[in-house]
Design an enzyme around this catalytic site. Structure first.
Site, PDB file in Angstrom:
ATOM      1  N   HIS A   1     -15.230   6.497  14.623  1.00 28.44           N
ATOM      2  CA  HIS A   1     -16.439   5.693  14.871  1.00 28.44           C
ATOM      3  C   HIS A   1     -16.154   4.214  14.626  1.00 28.44           C
ATOM      4  CE1 HIS A   1     -20.723   4.483  14.512  1.00 28.44           C
ATOM      5  NE2 HIS A   1     -20.259   3.710  13.539  1.00 28.44           N
ATOM      6  N   GLU A   2     -15.503   3.919  13.496  1.00 28.26           N
ATOM      7  CA  GLU A   2     -15.189   2.517  13.173  1.00 28.26           C
ATOM      8  C   GLU A   2     -14.216   1.915  14.181  1.00 28.26           C
ATOM      9  OE1 GLU A   2     -16.751   0.797  10.932  1.00 28.26           O
ATOM     10  OE2 GLU A   2     -17.881   2.557  10.283  1.00 28.26           O
TER      11      GLU A   2
ATOM     12  N   HIS B   1     -15.919   0.680  17.272  1.00 27.65           N
ATOM     13  CA  HIS B   1     -16.431  -0.696  17.213  1.00 27.65           C
ATOM     14  C   HIS B   1     -15.341  -1.683  17.625  1.00 27.65           C
ATOM     15  CE1 HIS B   1     -20.339   0.186  15.585  1.00 27.65           C
ATOM     16  NE2 HIS B   1     -19.858   0.760  14.495  1.00 27.65           N
TER      17      HIS B   1
ATOM     18  N   GLU C   1     -24.009   1.067  17.313  1.00 28.84           N
ATOM     19  CA  GLU C   1     -23.761   2.289  16.548  1.00 28.84           C
ATOM     20  C   GLU C   1     -23.781   3.513  17.466  1.00 28.84           C
ATOM     21  OE1 GLU C   1     -22.842   2.534  13.338  1.00 28.84           O
ATOM     22  OE2 GLU C   1     -22.770   0.340  13.456  1.00 28.84           O
TER      23      GLU C   1
ATOM     24  N   ASP D   1     -20.582   5.983  18.132  1.00 33.79           N
ATOM     25  CA  ASP D   1     -20.680   7.444  18.005  1.00 33.79           C
ATOM     26  C   ASP D   1     -20.220   8.123  19.288  1.00 33.79           C
ATOM     27  OD1 ASP D   1     -21.655   7.288  15.445  1.00 33.79           O
ATOM     28  OD2 ASP D   1     -23.749   7.669  15.983  1.00 33.79           O
TER      29      ASP D   1
END
Length: 424
Positions: free
Chosen positions: A284-285, A288, A362, A366
């Site tokens: 997930h990070e 980004h 976000e 995801d």
């Protein structure tokens, strides 16, 4: 007739307090609901829900008291002219010690020292109660009173070392900036932010936490393979001893260009029993990063910073603004403080828009993790972190829309599940 800046600012502060208290009351009512949201039934245990509910309500009651005291103090400081009085007293303090009160840099540093002392004193009871009563009551606080005060002292010392050169530079830039003041201030803050982004994780963060390389093993291999598959230039992989202070968990990345680092809180590893869940959080990070969210956010911040400095240059010589707040001189720092107060309505609107963008990011991160095959693991990891951190299960939609930079768990799980439902 001069515009009543001070009265307008205090009036808007009170209006915002009333509006946000209304949202807090809506959220408090949601927190008191005795049942889980339908999508979380069978996913979150009733025991965890009850613990989460108790923790969230304790924090909510505390928040009501803290916000009431804050608005009363802030309004009184502005309305009763305590700010200009304190500015004058800081000048008297310099004269008492044989220093020149006409030197704006010395005068500003003396003023800031007093403000820092005041803020430490007034905030200390709330910090102690939050840490050693609420957090301790619900099993999160792990730090001793000695560690608490040691961290506080370190923070004060750092502010005393880092603050004066920055303040002095800003004052000089404003005094000599001329027609290009906004550009000079923005350039200075840009360089400063880049320096701090480099220095903080290397020199400052280790003063408060211990960083150790993630031990060799399956988890390390999986994270390195994931980073390599995305061409993420991972140089170091650390574990931070977050458990020495709190049971809350986190993970983050930092570094420029080809010198990236990933930091995992030890509590994250402890709470996510399966390596796949930790890797899913990292996916997930990395989403980004891959989707350029960090770059977009940085650019947005720089644009807003430049616009703010542009606005400041337009009003910094407004005698009416200073006089409205009780000042008969026009110090640089005071001008910045007063300008921030006057643009508060716009800042609230901007923050709301930024939260909307952040929530969209976000959902995208995801979706990125799911596309890599970590959908189920991410779902399990999010549920586990929600349970272990006792995060609020029931959220009011108005409250979350206004305050949350991350979507509530129910919305994130629905977004993760949605493609599968369509496929079915």
């Amino acid at each position: 007739m001069a515009f009543p800046y001070m009265e307008a600012v205090v009036g808007f502060m009170i209006f915002v307090y009333i509006f946000e208290t209304y949202l807090d009351l809506r959220q408090h009512a949601a927190l008191k609901l005795p049942t889980l949201p339908k999508p979380l039934m069978g996913v979150i245990s009733q025991e965890k829900f009850e613990k989460s509910r108790a923790y969230s309500l304790d924090k909510s009651y505390f928040h009501f008291v803290h916000e009431l005291v804050t608005i009363l103090m802030d309004s009184a400081i502005l309305y009763f002219g305590i700010l200009p009085w304190f500015w004058k007293r800081s000048g008297d303090f310099l004269v008492h010690f044989g220093l020149n009160a006409e030197n704006e840099i010395f005068h500003t540093l003396a003023f800031l020292a007093g403000v820092m002392l005041w803020s430490q004193i007034t905030d200390l009871p709330f910090s102690l109660f939050s840490t050693f009563v609420i957090e301790a009551r619900h099993g999160f606080n792990k730090q001793t009173i000695w560690l608490f005060f040691r961290d506080m002292i370190k923070g004060i010392v750092l502010a005393m070392v880092i603050g004066p050169p920055i303040v002095a530079a800003i004052i000089v830039i404003v005094q000599k900036g001329g027609p290009y003041l906004a550009i000079y201030l923005w350039a200075f803050m840009l360089v400063l932010s880049l320096v701090m982004m480099t220095v903080y994780p290397i020199l400052i963060a280790p003063l408060f936490n211990k960083f150790t390389p993630l031990p060799d093993g399956e988890l390390r291999v999986k994270i390195e393979n994931l980073a390599s598959s995305l061409k993420f230039p991972l140089k170091k992989l650390f574990v931070i001893d977050g458990s020495t202070r709190s049971s809350h968990s986190n993970a983050y990345m930092y570094g420029f260009f080809n010198n990236k680092r990933i930091v995992l809180y030890d509590t994250l590893i402890q709470q996510c029993k399966k390596d796949e869940e930790v890797v899913a959080v990292i996916a997930h990070e990395l989403g980004h990063w891959k989707l350029n969210h960090t770059m977009y956010s940085f650019i947005a911040v720089q644009i807003l910073t430049f616009l703010q400095f542009g606005g400041y240059t337009l009003v910094r010589n407004s005698k009416d603004l200073f006089q409205s707040f009780g000042f008969d001189t026009q110090p640089v720092l005071i001008g910045l403080i007063l300008f921030q107060h006057t643009v508060t309505p716009l800042q609230h609107l901007v923050n709301f828009v930024l939260n909307l963008v952040s929530r969209a990011f976000e959902f995208q991160a995801d979706a990125f993790a799911k596309k890599l095959g970590y959908g189920s693991a991410l779902r399990a990891g999010l549920v586990k972190l929600q349970e272990e951190n006792l995060s609020a299960m029931n959220t009011d939609p108005w409250y979350s829309a206004y305050h949350y930079s991350h979507p509530p768990l129910v919305e994130r799980l629905a977004a993760i599940d949605e493609p599968d439902k369509k496929a079915d």
